[in-house]
Motif scaffolding. Structure first.
Motif, PDB file in Angstrom:
ATOM      1  N   ARG A 115      -0.354   8.293   2.254  1.00  0.00           N
ATOM      2  CA  ARG A 115      -0.689   7.003   2.854  1.00  0.00           C
ATOM      3  C   ARG A 115       0.128   6.707   4.106  1.00  0.00           C
ATOM      4  O   ARG A 115      -0.382   6.141   5.067  1.00  0.00           O
ATOM      5  CB  ARG A 115      -0.486   5.888   1.827  1.00  0.00           C
ATOM      6  CG  ARG A 115      -1.412   6.000   0.623  1.00  0.00           C
ATOM      7  CD  ARG A 115      -1.235   4.823  -0.330  1.00  0.00           C
ATOM      8  NE  ARG A 115      -2.095   4.952  -1.508  1.00  0.00           N
ATOM      9  CZ  ARG A 115      -2.279   3.998  -2.415  1.00  0.00           C
ATOM     10  NH1 ARG A 115      -1.639   2.825  -2.276  1.00  0.00           N
ATOM     11  NH2 ARG A 115      -3.071   4.195  -3.445  1.00  0.00           N
TER      12      ARG A 115
ATOM     13  N   GLU B 113       1.357  10.972  -3.101  1.00  0.00           N
ATOM     14  CA  GLU B 113       0.353   9.987  -2.719  1.00  0.00           C
ATOM     15  C   GLU B 113       0.937   8.983  -1.740  1.00  0.00           C
ATOM     16  O   GLU B 113       0.269   8.563  -0.784  1.00  0.00           O
ATOM     17  CB  GLU B 113      -0.179   9.259  -3.953  1.00  0.00           C
ATOM     18  CG  GLU B 113      -1.095   8.082  -3.671  1.00  0.00           C
ATOM     19  CD  GLU B 113      -2.353   8.447  -2.887  1.00  0.00           C
ATOM     20  OE1 GLU B 113      -2.972   7.541  -2.299  1.00  0.00           O
ATOM     21  OE2 GLU B 113      -2.715   9.642  -2.846  1.00  0.00           O
ATOM     22  N   SER B 114       2.196   8.599  -1.946  1.00  0.00           N
ATOM     23  CA  SER B 114       2.830   7.679  -1.004  1.00  0.00           C
ATOM     24  C   SER B 114       2.883   8.296   0.388  1.00  0.00           C
ATOM     25  O   SER B 114       2.574   7.644   1.388  1.00  0.00           O
ATOM     26  CB  SER B 114       4.239   7.322  -1.486  1.00  0.00           C
ATOM     27  OG  SER B 114       4.880   6.462  -0.565  1.00  0.00           O
TER      28      SER B 114
ATOM     29  N   GLY C 101      -7.661   5.260   6.373  1.00  0.00           N
ATOM     30  CA  GLY C 101      -6.906   4.534   5.350  1.00  0.00           C
ATOM     31  C   GLY C 101      -6.492   3.157   5.829  1.00  0.00           C
ATOM     32  O   GLY C 101      -6.573   2.171   5.079  1.00  0.00           O
TER      33      GLY C 101
ATOM     34  N   HIS D 280       0.827  -1.205   0.000  1.00  0.00           N
ATOM     35  CA  HIS D 280       0.000   0.000   0.000  1.00  0.00           C
ATOM     36  C   HIS D 280       0.863   1.258   0.000  1.00  0.00           C
ATOM     37  O   HIS D 280       0.533   2.258  -0.663  1.00  0.00           O
ATOM     38  CB  HIS D 280      -0.893  -0.031   1.245  1.00  0.00           C
ATOM     39  CG  HIS D 280      -1.833   1.114   1.379  1.00  0.00           C
ATOM     40  ND1 HIS D 280      -2.851   1.359   0.478  1.00  0.00           N
ATOM     41  CD2 HIS D 280      -1.932   2.095   2.328  1.00  0.00           C
ATOM     42  CE1 HIS D 280      -3.531   2.427   0.859  1.00  0.00           C
ATOM     43  NE2 HIS D 280      -2.987   2.892   1.970  1.00  0.00           N
TER      44      HIS D 280
END
Length: 575
Positions: free
Chosen positions: A442, A438-439, A497, A429
């Motif tokens: 997360r 985006e990494s 998340g 993920h």
């Protein structure tokens, strides 16, 4: 009965506690007891919660007609049975020192663990901190990091006042005993807890800082070449805690581990050092930088954190490598913080606002550089080693300041056998996005804590097991941290998340009751039913709760939401 100036009632005896409960029941008022305020505020205090942020370390009650209780005058203890090491402690005593105690009375010398140690006794394990009261620690189902030892094994009895003012004495021979840890404050007011103590012991251990790829533990794979799987490491290690920094470009792991031994003759502790290089300075600078990075959309919200650290800012920066050596963003921040030293926090914020987009874009370059300074790999110097008394060494985070580095988290409990599956899922993920931004969305910009806990017989414990299910070997725990001075509610912006990822991939999990939980609309049973399915004794707990609190004086809107009890009325006067 009138509250003190701080909004709390401060009973000094069990009879005064009984009188408060009886008064609440008679008058139809809610009643809740606070411990160290280390849980989210809505889990602690009475209604109404409007205007009370649901965050950790909220020291003041919401006010209103309901009764909020602090047990700072009810912190005694006595030996009940010397031969069997049975100790009865009043519910307000803290396990260790509580630096955030508003009464300033929860010192090391008044703490339970310190006083037990003088007799040669202790508890089998502690949490990562020991500032909690004994009743708060047990009411939320808190736990240390071990598959071999647990403070639950020391729990011998509860003396509890139900919602009508009746006192119940529960021991392990009573089936209802196992509704009490956690009890969520819904089974009544705990007056005393009886512990069957362990003999004093010593821990020996080390803390290594390793890169993810070269870690001595195979964190996501099946092991081999002398590297155990994470599950095997947790099984084979008496006490363990890992701090995983999964951010792209950082990718390192801090492995804390210790074994339990008998105290050697003439034992002299070699204490563990949190933030070993420069503890105070490190926490000041980290706190300042995290406050800026967590509020780039509205830097005015970083003002309080910057002001809190302003007096120490110059001294702290002199103790650590210059920020302008950490790339373009580091140079910008160094200039701004120099401006704060010269011209004040308002000027610093004025300078920061137009730079926020550049800082955000440069985060994937700056953050790894920053972490290399504050979390350097061991290299030639090797890991830090330590030895200490167990009661003092196991709470390795006691040195972390809730003021300088305020931290909040959600705590997920997962069946131990699913450790590899969970870690592989998380790693994929975090690494699959091509886009750095985006990494980082997360992973966040804070640490992920990894550790374990023994299986438990307590009904609503996140580690509950019937003994013949997949929880029987214990739990693997994953705790993503959140810097509390960041903008937004992490239960809405960050933690979902993880929760959604686990649920969507069919990995069963439970959550620590005192930490962040999903936010949802009144009457929405999606998460309620999800967690109800995880606890075989859920309905037994609710049935006993209704019996022990017929007028719902302990039940708040927060707990109605968590347990799906929306049809239960508010506190009603007794007839």
């Amino acid at each position: 009965m009138t509250a003190a100036a701080d909004g709390f009632h401060h009973p000094a005896t069990e009879q005064e506690l009984i009188d408060l409960v009886a008064s609440a029941n008679r008058e139809g008022r809610g009643l809740r007891v606070r411990g160290s305020a280390h849980s989210v505020a809505h889990a602690i205090y009475t209604d109404p919660h409007s205007g009370l942020a649901n965050r950790v370390n909220q020291q003041a009650p919401p006010g209103g007609a309901n009764i909020d209780v602090m047990l700072d005058r009810y912190r005694g203890w006595r030996v009940k049975d010397e031969a069997n090491r049975l100790v009865e402690a009043e519910a307000g005593i803290h396990l260790g020192a509580d630096p955030g105690d508003p009464t300033a009375g929860a010192t090391l010398e008044t703490s339970l663990l310190f006083q037990l140690a003088k007799r040669g006794w202790t508890l089998s394990d502690t949490g990562g901190i020991t500032r909690q009261t004994i009743s708060g620690f047990t009411a939320t189902g808190s736990s240390g990091g071990s598959l071999s030892f647990s403070s639950n094994a020391n729990l011998h009895g509860f003396r509890v006042i139900d919602g009508t003012g009746k006192v119940h004495d529960l021991t392990r021979d009573d089936p209802e005993f196992f509704a009490m840890a956690p009890s969520l404050g819904l089974m009544g007011v705990v007056s005393t807890i009886t512990f069957q103590c362990a003999e004093l012991f010593v821990i020996e251990g080390q803390e290594a800082v390793e890169s993810f790829g070269d870690c001595s533990i195979d964190l996501v794979g099946a092991g081999g070449d002398g590297r155990p799987t994470l599950e095997r490491f947790l099984r084979d290690t008496d006490f363990a805690r890992l701090e995983w920094w999964p951010q792209r470009g950082v990718e390192r792991v801090v492995v804390w581990q210790a074994k339990r031994i008998e105290p050697p003759d003439g034992f002299k502790p070699r204490t563990y050092k949190r933030f070993a290089q420069s503890p105070e300075a490190s926490q000041h600078v980290v706190g300042i930088l995290f406050a800026i990075l967590g509020n780039l959309d509205d830097l005015s919200k970083a003002k309080r954190a910057l002001e809190d650290d302003f007096d120490e800012l110059k001294r702290s920066l002199e103790h650590l490598p210059a920020l302008h050596g950490l790339g373009a963003v580091g140079g910008l921040l160094a200039k701004v913080l120099s401006g704060a030293i010269e011209g004040g926090v308002d000027l610093a914020i004025t300078l920061l606002v137009p730079l926020a987009p550049r800082i955000r874009r440069g985060l994937p370059d700056f953050f790894p550089r920053l972490m290399r300074v504050f979390i350097p790999l061991d290299g030639d110097k090797g890991p830090q080693t330590f030895s200490d008394w167990g009661w003092r060494g196991l709470p390795m985070d006691n040195a972390a300041s809730d003021i300088l580095v305020p931290t909040e988290f959600t705590e997920t409990w997962i069946p131990l056998a699913r450790t590899q599956q969970t870690m592989a899922l998380l790693h994929a993920h975090f690494t699959e996005p091509e886009d750095d931004a985006e990494s980082y969305r997360r992973t966040g910009t804070y640490v992920w804590e990894l550790y374990s806990a023994m299986a438990s017989q307590f009904w609503l414990s996140p580690g509950y097991s019937s003994g013949d299910d997949e929880w029987q070997d214990g739990a693997f725990r994953v705790d993503p941290y959140w810097f509390a001075d960041s903008a937004g509610d992490p239960a809405e912006t960050f933690f979902p998340g993880l929760w959604g990822l686990l649920r969507d991939h069919g990995i069963p999990f439970r959550l620590h009751w005192g930490k962040f939980q999903p936010v949802y609309a009144r009457g929405d049973r999606t998460w309620v039913d999800h967690f109800r399915a995880q606890y075989p004794r859920w309905d037994d707990f609710l049935a006993l709760r209704a019996e022990r609190d017929p007028n719902n004086i302990f039940l708040t809107d927060y707990w109605r939401d968590r347990l799906g009890l929306w049809d239960e009325p508010g506190p009603l006067p007794s007839s």
